[in-house]
Design a protein around this motif. Structure first.
Motif, PDB file in Angstrom:
ATOM      1  N   ALA A  99       0.866  -1.311   0.276  1.00 11.25           N
ATOM      2  CA  ALA A  99      -0.041   0.008  -0.035  1.00 11.25           C
ATOM      3  C   ALA A  99       0.816   1.116   0.030  1.00 11.25           C
ATOM      4  CB  ALA A  99      -0.856   0.077   1.286  1.00 11.25           C
ATOM      5  N   ILE A 100       1.903   1.384   0.566  1.00  4.41           N
ATOM      6  CA  ILE A 100       3.015   2.487   0.645  1.00  4.41           C
ATOM      7  C   ILE A 100       3.579   2.518  -0.675  1.00  4.41           C
ATOM      8  CG2 ILE A 100       5.050   3.203   1.697  1.00  4.41           C
ATOM      9  CD1 ILE A 100       4.265   1.649   4.292  1.00  4.41           C
ATOM     10  N   ASP A 101       3.856   1.653  -1.390  1.00  4.39           N
ATOM     11  CA  ASP A 101       4.357   1.784  -2.702  1.00  4.39           C
ATOM     12  C   ASP A 101       3.369   2.411  -3.257  1.00  4.39           C
ATOM     13  OD1 ASP A 101       6.787   0.263  -2.109  1.00  4.39           O
ATOM     14  OD2 ASP A 101       5.639  -1.559  -2.761  1.00  4.39           O
ATOM     15  N   LEU A 102       2.149   1.995  -3.420  1.00  6.74           N
ATOM     16  CA  LEU A 102       1.080   2.600  -4.397  1.00  6.74           C
ATOM     17  C   LEU A 102       0.720   3.926  -3.849  1.00  6.74           C
ATOM     18  CD1 LEU A 102      -1.401  -0.517  -4.544  1.00  6.74           C
ATOM     19  CD2 LEU A 102       0.113   0.236  -6.449  1.00  6.74           C
ATOM     20  N   ASN A 135       1.296   9.874  -5.455  1.00  6.27           N
ATOM     21  CA  ASN A 135       1.865  11.235  -5.096  1.00  6.27           C
ATOM     22  C   ASN A 135       2.803  11.579  -6.110  1.00  6.27           C
ATOM     23  OD1 ASN A 135       0.449  11.348  -2.732  1.00  6.27           O
ATOM     24  ND2 ASN A 135       1.795  10.463  -1.480  1.00  6.27           N
ATOM     25  N   GLU A 136       3.416  10.832  -6.673  1.00  6.17           N
ATOM     26  CA  GLU A 136       4.290  11.052  -7.983  1.00  6.17           C
ATOM     27  C   GLU A 136       3.515  11.777  -8.919  1.00  6.17           C
ATOM     28  OE1 GLU A 136       7.550   8.835 -10.862  1.00  6.17           O
ATOM     29  OE2 GLU A 136       7.623   8.633  -8.595  1.00  6.17           O
ATOM     30  N   ILE A 137       2.409  10.704  -9.273  1.00  9.11           N
ATOM     31  CA  ILE A 137       1.952  10.863 -10.663  1.00  9.11           C
ATOM     32  C   ILE A 137       0.782  11.934 -10.414  1.00  9.11           C
ATOM     33  CG2 ILE A 137      -0.154  10.031 -12.019  1.00  9.11           C
ATOM     34  CD1 ILE A 137       1.065   7.256 -11.358  1.00  9.11           C
ATOM     35  N   PHE A 138       0.265  12.350  -9.530  1.00  4.52           N
ATOM     36  CA  PHE A 138      -0.653  13.202  -8.874  1.00  4.52           C
ATOM     37  C   PHE A 138      -0.032  14.576  -8.387  1.00  4.52           C
ATOM     38  CE2 PHE A 138      -3.626   9.731  -9.305  1.00  4.52           C
ATOM     39  CZ  PHE A 138      -4.127   9.762 -10.594  1.00  4.52           C
ATOM     40  N   GLN A 173       2.651  19.871  -9.164  1.00  5.02           N
ATOM     41  CA  GLN A 173       3.765  20.321 -10.123  1.00  5.02           C
ATOM     42  C   GLN A 173       3.980  19.681 -11.300  1.00  5.02           C
ATOM     43  OE1 GLN A 173       5.493  23.324  -8.955  1.00  5.02           O
ATOM     44  NE2 GLN A 173       3.858  23.371  -7.024  1.00  5.02           N
ATOM     45  N   GLN A 174       3.608  18.716 -11.626  1.00  5.38           N
ATOM     46  CA  GLN A 174       3.694  17.583 -12.622  1.00  5.38           C
ATOM     47  C   GLN A 174       2.323  17.932 -13.606  1.00  5.38           C
ATOM     48  OE1 GLN A 174       6.705  16.338 -13.545  1.00  5.38           O
ATOM     49  NE2 GLN A 174       7.381  17.344 -11.390  1.00  5.38           N
ATOM     50  N   LEU A 175       1.156  18.384 -13.006  1.00  2.32           N
ATOM     51  CA  LEU A 175       0.205  18.272 -13.842  1.00  2.32           C
ATOM     52  C   LEU A 175       0.145  19.533 -14.925  1.00  2.32           C
ATOM     53  CD1 LEU A 175      -2.530  17.705 -10.873  1.00  2.32           C
ATOM     54  CD2 LEU A 175      -1.609  16.022 -12.908  1.00  2.32           C
ATOM     55  N   SER A 176      -0.650  19.401 -15.919  1.00  4.14           N
ATOM     56  CA  SER A 176      -1.018  20.268 -16.852  1.00  4.14           C
ATOM     57  C   SER A 176      -2.358  20.701 -16.955  1.00  4.14           C
ATOM     58  CB  SER A 176      -0.665  19.726 -18.319  1.00  4.14           C
ATOM     59  OG  SER A 176      -1.155  18.951 -18.685  1.00  4.14           O
ATOM     60  N   TYR A 177      -2.909  21.687 -17.168  1.00  2.00           N
ATOM     61  CA  TYR A 177      -4.160  22.127 -17.466  1.00  2.00           C
ATOM     62  C   TYR A 177      -4.706  22.610 -18.829  1.00  2.00           C
ATOM     63  CZ  TYR A 177      -3.142  22.892 -12.562  1.00  2.00           C
ATOM     64  OH  TYR A 177      -2.958  22.742 -11.102  1.00  2.00           O
ATOM     65  N   LEU A 178      -5.954  22.285 -18.951  1.00  4.74           N
ATOM     66  CA  LEU A 178      -6.540  22.632 -20.257  1.00  4.74           C
ATOM     67  C   LEU A 178      -7.666  23.503 -19.808  1.00  4.74           C
ATOM     68  CD1 LEU A 178      -7.060  22.311 -23.257  1.00  4.74           C
ATOM     69  CD2 LEU A 178      -8.449  20.629 -22.830  1.00  4.74           C
ATOM     70  N   ILE A 179      -7.666  24.890 -20.423  1.00  4.44           N
ATOM     71  CA  ILE A 179      -8.867  25.538 -20.069  1.00  4.44           C
ATOM     72  C   ILE A 179      -9.469  25.820 -21.421  1.00  4.44           C
ATOM     73  CG2 ILE A 179      -9.392  27.878 -19.135  1.00  4.44           C
ATOM     74  CD1 ILE A 179      -6.755  28.065 -17.811  1.00  4.44           C
ATOM     75  N   TYR A 180     -10.957  25.524 -21.270  1.00  3.74           N
ATOM     76  CA  TYR A 180     -11.683  25.660 -22.459  1.00  3.74           C
ATOM     77  C   TYR A 180     -12.832  26.871 -22.141  1.00  3.74           C
ATOM     78  CZ  TYR A 180     -15.487  24.613 -25.655  1.00  3.74           C
ATOM     79  OH  TYR A 180     -16.397  24.548 -26.598  1.00  3.74           O
ATOM     80  N   GLU A 181     -12.813  27.764 -22.927  1.00  5.54           N
ATOM     81  CA  GLU A 181     -13.660  28.942 -22.827  1.00  5.54           C
ATOM     82  C   GLU A 181     -14.388  28.999 -24.112  1.00  5.54           C
ATOM     83  OE1 GLU A 181     -11.623  32.793 -22.282  1.00  5.54           O
ATOM     84  OE2 GLU A 181     -10.165  31.828 -20.685  1.00  5.54           O
TER      85      GLU A 181
END
Length: 77
Positions: free
Chosen positions: A53-56, A61-64, A67-75
């Motif tokens: 469970a600790i590995d997961l 935490n690394e995936i989410f 600082q690593q996420l990108s955003y898409l803003i739709y207007e």
């Protein structure tokens, strides 16, 4: 208990997908191209069983990491 069920489900899905020879060959090809090796089903199952469970949590935490996420803003105009 949930981790045990998730492991069983993942191993079952891998087993079913490996019964299809085309899927098996594609997976072998991807593994060889990405990692220059091909693990046996037994090795894959052992790796799945060794996850804790600790590995997961660390992986999630690394995936989410924000600082690593990108955003898409739709207007809508």
């Amino acid at each position: 208990m949930q981790l045990h069920k998730a492991r069983r489900q993942l191993k079952g899905q891998i087993t079913i997908s490996s019964e299809n020879r085309e899927n098996l060959m594609l997976n072998i090809g991807k593994s060889f191209l990405l990692y220059n090796k091909v693990d046996s089903l037994a090795d894959i199952y052992n790796k799945i069983d060794s996850l804790t469970a600790i590995d997961l949590l660390e992986i999630a935490n690394e995936i989410f990491d924000e600082q690593q996420l990108s955003y898409l803003i739709y207007e809508q105009s």
